[in-house]
Motif scaffolding. Structure first.
Motif, PDB file in Angstrom:
ATOM      1  N   GLN A 127       0.247  -9.931  -0.324  1.00 20.16           N
ATOM      2  CA  GLN A 127       1.140 -10.496  -1.049  1.00 20.16           C
ATOM      3  C   GLN A 127       2.520 -10.136  -0.707  1.00 20.16           C
ATOM      4  N   SER A 128       3.165 -11.037  -0.682  1.00 25.01           N
ATOM      5  CA  SER A 128       4.822 -10.932  -0.276  1.00 25.01           C
ATOM      6  C   SER A 128       5.477 -11.139  -1.604  1.00 25.01           C
ATOM      7  N   SER A 129       6.433 -10.082  -2.172  1.00 23.93           N
ATOM      8  CA  SER A 129       7.496 -10.341  -3.079  1.00 23.93           C
ATOM      9  C   SER A 129       8.265 -11.615  -2.657  1.00 23.93           C
ATOM     10  N   GLU A 130       8.709 -11.584  -1.345  1.00 29.28           N
ATOM     11  CA  GLU A 130       9.597 -12.623  -0.694  1.00 29.28           C
ATOM     12  C   GLU A 130       9.198 -13.987  -1.125  1.00 29.28           C
ATOM     13  N   ALA A 131       7.781 -14.044  -0.963  1.00 28.85           N
ATOM     14  CA  ALA A 131       7.110 -15.453  -0.877  1.00 28.85           C
ATOM     15  C   ALA A 131       7.199 -15.724  -2.523  1.00 28.85           C
ATOM     16  N   CYS A 132       7.174 -15.049  -3.531  1.00 30.07           N
ATOM     17  CA  CYS A 132       7.291 -15.441  -4.930  1.00 30.07           C
ATOM     18  C   CYS A 132       8.530 -15.647  -5.117  1.00 30.07           C
ATOM     19  N   GLY A 133       9.556 -15.255  -4.469  1.00 31.01           N
ATOM     20  CA  GLY A 133      10.883 -15.385  -4.850  1.00 31.01           C
ATOM     21  C   GLY A 133      11.661 -14.633  -5.707  1.00 31.01           C
ATOM     22  N   ALA A 134      11.023 -13.242  -5.633  1.00 31.95           N
ATOM     23  CA  ALA A 134      11.597 -12.327  -6.528  1.00 31.95           C
ATOM     24  C   ALA A 134      10.963 -10.933  -5.803  1.00 31.95           C
ATOM     25  N   LEU A 135      12.001 -10.011  -5.487  1.00 31.10           N
ATOM     26  CA  LEU A 135      11.466  -8.907  -4.822  1.00 31.10           C
ATOM     27  C   LEU A 135      11.365  -7.807  -6.156  1.00 31.10           C
ATOM     28  N   LYS A 136      10.892  -6.745  -5.535  1.00 30.03           N
ATOM     29  CA  LYS A 136      10.589  -5.662  -6.587  1.00 30.03           C
ATOM     30  C   LYS A 136      11.783  -5.132  -6.838  1.00 30.03           C
ATOM     31  N   PRO A 137      12.039  -4.579  -8.113  1.00 31.75           N
ATOM     32  CA  PRO A 137      11.247  -4.445  -8.993  1.00 31.75           C
ATOM     33  C   PRO A 137      10.902  -5.602 -10.222  1.00 31.75           C
ATOM     34  N   TRP A 138      11.147  -6.678  -9.817  1.00 29.25           N
ATOM     35  CA  TRP A 138      10.705  -7.954 -10.583  1.00 29.25           C
ATOM     36  C   TRP A 138       9.119  -7.926 -10.552  1.00 29.25           C
ATOM     37  N   PRO A 139       8.378  -8.122 -11.330  1.00 31.52           N
ATOM     38  CA  PRO A 139       7.058  -8.103 -11.422  1.00 31.52           C
ATOM     39  C   PRO A 139       6.244  -9.346 -10.942  1.00 31.52           C
ATOM     40  N   ARG A 140       6.932 -10.219 -10.242  1.00 28.82           N
ATOM     41  CA  ARG A 140       6.115 -11.452 -10.110  1.00 28.82           C
ATOM     42  C   ARG A 140       5.216 -11.364  -9.092  1.00 28.82           C
ATOM     43  N   SER A 141       5.337 -10.384  -8.021  1.00 24.50           N
ATOM     44  CA  SER A 141       4.252 -10.311  -6.981  1.00 24.50           C
ATOM     45  C   SER A 141       3.259  -9.793  -7.550  1.00 24.50           C
ATOM     46  N   VAL A 142       3.266  -8.704  -8.382  1.00 23.77           N
ATOM     47  CA  VAL A 142       1.867  -7.989  -8.728  1.00 23.77           C
ATOM     48  C   VAL A 142       1.319  -8.622  -9.913  1.00 23.77           C
ATOM     49  N   MET A 143       1.936  -9.744 -10.561  1.00 30.90           N
ATOM     50  CA  MET A 143       1.146 -10.609 -11.397  1.00 30.90           C
ATOM     51  C   MET A 143       0.521 -11.484 -10.731  1.00 30.90           C
ATOM     52  N   VAL A 144       0.757 -12.079  -9.588  1.00 27.50           N
ATOM     53  CA  VAL A 144       0.089 -13.153  -8.805  1.00 27.50           C
ATOM     54  C   VAL A 144      -1.165 -12.135  -8.230  1.00 27.50           C
ATOM     55  N   VAL A 145      -1.063 -11.030  -7.996  1.00 23.58           N
ATOM     56  CA  VAL A 145      -2.224 -10.157  -7.691  1.00 23.58           C
ATOM     57  C   VAL A 145      -3.198 -10.263  -8.813  1.00 23.58           C
ATOM     58  N   ALA A 146      -2.703  -9.666  -9.915  1.00 27.78           N
ATOM     59  CA  ALA A 146      -3.517  -9.716 -11.384  1.00 27.78           C
ATOM     60  C   ALA A 146      -4.268 -11.061 -11.489  1.00 27.78           C
ATOM     61  N   GLU A 147      -3.438 -12.273 -11.422  1.00 25.95           N
ATOM     62  CA  GLU A 147      -4.189 -13.485 -11.662  1.00 25.95           C
ATOM     63  C   GLU A 147      -5.183 -13.797 -10.598  1.00 25.95           C
ATOM     64  N   ALA A 148      -4.955 -13.298  -9.008  1.00 23.27           N
ATOM     65  CA  ALA A 148      -5.858 -13.479  -8.116  1.00 23.27           C
ATOM     66  C   ALA A 148      -7.185 -12.722  -8.394  1.00 23.27           C
ATOM     67  N   PHE A 149      -7.134 -11.569  -9.240  1.00 26.48           N
ATOM     68  CA  PHE A 149      -8.106 -10.618  -9.470  1.00 26.48           C
ATOM     69  C   PHE A 149      -8.841 -10.846 -10.667  1.00 26.48           C
ATOM     70  N   ASP A 150      -8.185 -11.882 -11.447  1.00 27.17           N
ATOM     71  CA  ASP A 150      -8.553 -11.971 -12.758  1.00 27.17           C
ATOM     72  C   ASP A 150      -8.966 -10.792 -13.718  1.00 27.17           C
ATOM     73  N   ILE A 151      -7.637  -9.996 -13.464  1.00 32.21           N
ATOM     74  CA  ILE A 151      -7.597  -8.753 -14.239  1.00 32.21           C
ATOM     75  C   ILE A 151      -6.367  -8.693 -14.932  1.00 32.21           C
ATOM     76  N   GLU A 152      -6.550  -8.101 -16.197  1.00 30.08           N
ATOM     77  CA  GLU A 152      -5.112  -7.931 -17.025  1.00 30.08           C
ATOM     78  C   GLU A 152      -4.525  -6.825 -16.602  1.00 30.08           C
ATOM     79  N   PRO A 153      -3.187  -6.841 -16.740  1.00 23.96           N
ATOM     80  CA  PRO A 153      -2.120  -6.043 -16.048  1.00 23.96           C
ATOM     81  C   PRO A 153      -2.562  -4.452 -16.296  1.00 23.96           C
ATOM     82  N   GLU A 154      -2.995  -4.299 -17.450  1.00 22.99           N
ATOM     83  CA  GLU A 154      -3.229  -2.876 -17.738  1.00 22.99           C
ATOM     84  C   GLU A 154      -4.457  -2.476 -17.062  1.00 22.99           C
ATOM     85  N   GLY A 155      -5.266  -3.166 -16.309  1.00 25.21           N
ATOM     86  CA  GLY A 155      -6.273  -2.883 -15.492  1.00 25.21           C
ATOM     87  C   GLY A 155      -6.031  -2.217 -14.221  1.00 25.21           C
ATOM     88  N   ILE A 156      -4.715  -2.559 -13.707  1.00 22.14           N
ATOM     89  CA  ILE A 156      -4.316  -2.452 -12.437  1.00 22.14           C
ATOM     90  C   ILE A 156      -3.431  -1.292 -12.044  1.00 22.14           C
TER      91      ILE A 156
END
Length: 192
Positions: free
Chosen positions: A104-133
């Motif tokens: 996953q690229s943060s660039e592809a999400c439209g928000a670079l780190k530390p914006w959390p959008r890219s890691v939230m995409v991963v959480a959705e892809a894994f179907d895991i709540e954020p606290e489990g990552i």
């Protein structure tokens, strides 16, 4: 670069909007048009960057074995990078992109780190709540900030070959790879 810093401060709707802002920031510094700046970035900078990675990068000791062990233990793994062309960069440093479940690229999400959008995409892809990552990274201000904003755990690793833990300027302890790999294995219950 300072142009990256400019776009890092904002969230954008999508990748084209972020790229345009990046091109504008480069243009302000160079006097070139947005199109010429983006062409330079894609056609000159990025190929040279990939070549440099191929020549100068060194894998952390036993990284590929560690990734394989995690996968065998059922741990899903993602790589999240601010920059695009992740597969090409992974290959340039000797890591097969297939070592990861999600790239996953943060660039592809439209928000670079530390914006959390890219890691939230991963959480959705894994179907895991954020606290489990668990986010693992070597930039506490960006990787750690991203994890914190998303409600995820963070393991800070030293970007150098240091054999001892060291303190980052924000107080975060950066673990050497040998200790970080043990901490990751323990946290993910993938110890063999």
């Amino acid at each position: 670069s300072s142009a990256r810093t400019v776009v890092r401060r904002r969230e954008f709707r999508d990748e084209p909007e972020l790229r345009r802002a990046f091109g504008e920031a480069l243009g302000e510094r160079t006097g070139l048009t947005v199109a010429k700046c983006l062409d330079w970035y894609d056609d000159d900078f990025y190929p040279a960057f990939l070549e440099l990675l191929e020549r100068r990068s060194h894998l952390r000791p036993r990284l590929l074995q560690h990734l394989s062990r995690l996968r065998r233990a059922g741990v899903r793994i993602a790589v999240v990078s601010d920059f695009g062309k992740i597969e090409e960069r992974l290959k340039a440093i000797g890591i097969p992109p297939e070592a990861f479940d999600v790239v996953q690229s943060s660039e592809a999400c439209g928000a670079l780190k530390p914006w959390p959008r890219s890691v939230m995409v991963v959480a959705e892809a894994f179907d895991i709540e954020p606290e489990g990552i668990l986010v693992v990274g070597d930039r506490p201000e960006l990787d750690g900030g991203c994890a914190s904003a998303a409600g995820m755990s963070y393991c800070a690793i030293s970007p150098s070959a240091s054999a001892k833990p060291r303190r980052h300027s924000d107080g975060t302890t950066l673990l050497p790879w040998s200790e970080a790999s043990r901490a990751i294995a323990t946290r993910t219950k993938s110890v063999e």
